[in-house]
Design a protein around this motif. Structure first.
Motif: not given
Length: 441
Positions: A27-30, A87-90, A244-249
């Motif tokens: 969600d942080g990457f999104i 910031f966003t992941v936290a 797999i999205e977190p790893f891809m990002q």
């Protein structure tokens, strides 16, 4: 086999997909996705490989002048990615604990800054840009875990009078947990810098861990695994792309950044495997290259009412790489006929695309268009070359050829089922008729 996987494997995969830390990273990457897209478009503006375009702008302004526009956008997006992610992941992780996300994000960013390396002009680009992504993610997760536990301690809560505005009350409620959290990370930084003589923690981590890790993932075997995992999970009904999205990002942004830097310096782009590469050549129509499945249905399954109806309904979203109607409408999930081509097609396509890029037939992906960009157009934009569009078309044709035999098999099975159903209906009618005759007698 499907029953075994459904009972034993799917629950584990579902738990992994819903694991709060992985969800927070995803969600942080999104959250920052619009900025990464804008940054990629800035690369396209500065490096569009059309001689007329480049020469026309050079004739109006100096090359160094008009490219400042795209450079400024790049500096405001990719060049601060690590700060944004801290910031966003936290924020998202704290919200999953039902804690104050804004306070957690600010504290995480401050904690990450304790590891920053300052040069003459302030923070170094490696600290703020893609080079600090791994440390930013680690700090965001650890600082938020610590903050959430501390903020739940009533002894560390500073209560304000009733008339104090909520924003002020929240700030004071987070004061002591913030002091402790940031102080701990500052102590860790001091110990590492002074005790191990490592003044540039981000740079050292990048050289020792992140850069070699990027190299390991930039292989044909890694590309095969990344193509296999999401489709395999989808066949079991688990959202493989989300898992797999977190790893891809984490490998995506540094790879794009390094490719852009290499091309700007007149060198060959070092990284083949990144998210634009997968979106342009593998996930066309969605996971499993299902745009080819839709085409195969129109070619070979017109008399199969179920496939034909679902294919028509899936065509419009499929153009924009949304394939849930196919996954659950045909279905592909837990379908013993279609799961083979659904998994096999991306692995063949990723092999062809990987070596076509490695051998220099197609430029490496350096621009990240929105994932909803239609196939072929996506190939052109990601590689900034007509050869990327041609490769996309060729891979769609190959994928259609892979799907066709299985569509034919599905047609035969559908006809057999229809004939079986018709025979059963006739037998039921004859039984009813015979019972009626006996009643009359």
């Amino acid at each position: 086999m499907f029953r075994f996987l459904e009972e034993k494997f799917v629950p584990v995969a579902a738990r992994v997909g819903n694991q709060r830390h992985l969800v927070a990273i995803r969600d942080g990457f999104i959250t920052i996705m619009p900025l990464t897209i804008v940054g990629s478009l800035a690369v396209l503006i500065n490096n569009l490989p059309i001689d007329f375009y480049q020469n026309a702008l050079d004739a109006i302004w100096k090359h160094e002048t008009w490219t400042q526009f795209g450079g400024n956008i790049w500096s405001a997006t990719f060049n601060i990615i690590s700060l944004l992610l801290a910031f966003t992941v936290a924020y998202h992780l704290a919200k999953s604990y039902q804690k104050d996300g804004l306070s957690a994000g600010v504290i995480s960013l401050s904690s990450y800054m304790t590891f920053g390396t300052f040069g003459e002009g302030g923070l170094t680009g490696l600290t703020t840009g893609t080079g600090g992504i791994f440390i930013a993610l680690i700090v965001a997760l650890l600082s938020t875990e610590l903050f959430c536990r501390l903020s739940g301690n009533p002894k560390l809560l500073i209560k304000m009078p009733t008339g104090v505005p909520p924003a002020v009350a929240k700030s004071f409620a987070a004061l002591l947990p913030a002091i402790i959290t940031i102080g701990i990370f500052a102590i860790v930084r001091t110990i590492i810098s002074a005790g191990f003589d490592i003044p540039d923690i981000v740079g050292s981590f990048y050289s020792a861990v992140q850069e070699p890790f990027m190299g390991l993932t930039n292989t044909w075997l890694a590309a095969l695994i990344l193509a296999f995992i999401p489709t395999f999970l989808w066949t079991l009904g688990v959202h493989g792309a989300n898992i797999i999205e977190p790893f891809m990002q984490t490998i995506n942004l540094p790879a794009i950044n390094e490719n852009v830097a290499a091309i700007s310096a007149g060198k060959v782009a070092p990284y083949i495997v990144n998210k634009p590469f997968f979106d342009a050549f593998i996930n066309m129509g969605g996971s499993g290259t299902t745009i080819a499945l839709i085409i195969a249905i129109f070619i070979f399954a017109r008399k199969n009412k179920q496939y034909n109806t679902v294919g028509k309904l899936s065509a419009a979203p499929g153009i924009f790489n949304i394939n849930e109607p196919l996954l659950f409408g045909l279905p592909i999930v837990l379908n013993p006929v279609l799961f083979v081509p659904f998994i096999l097609t991306p692995m063949i396509n990723v092999t062809i695309a990987f070596f076509a890029t490695k051998w220099g037939w197609v430029p490496a992906a350096t621009v990240s268009p929105p994932w909803t960009t239609p196939p072929i157009i996506n190939g052109f934009l990601a590689t900034q070359s007509w050869r990327g569009a041609v490769l996309s078309m060729a891979l769609i044709v190959i994928a259609v050829c892979i799907y066709l035999p299985f569509i034919s098999m599905a047609n035969r099975m559908a006809r057999q089922n229809e004939q079986k159903a018709a025979l059963e209906a006739q037998s039921e009618e004859s039984v009813v008729e015979s019972r009626g005759q006996k009643v009359e007698v």
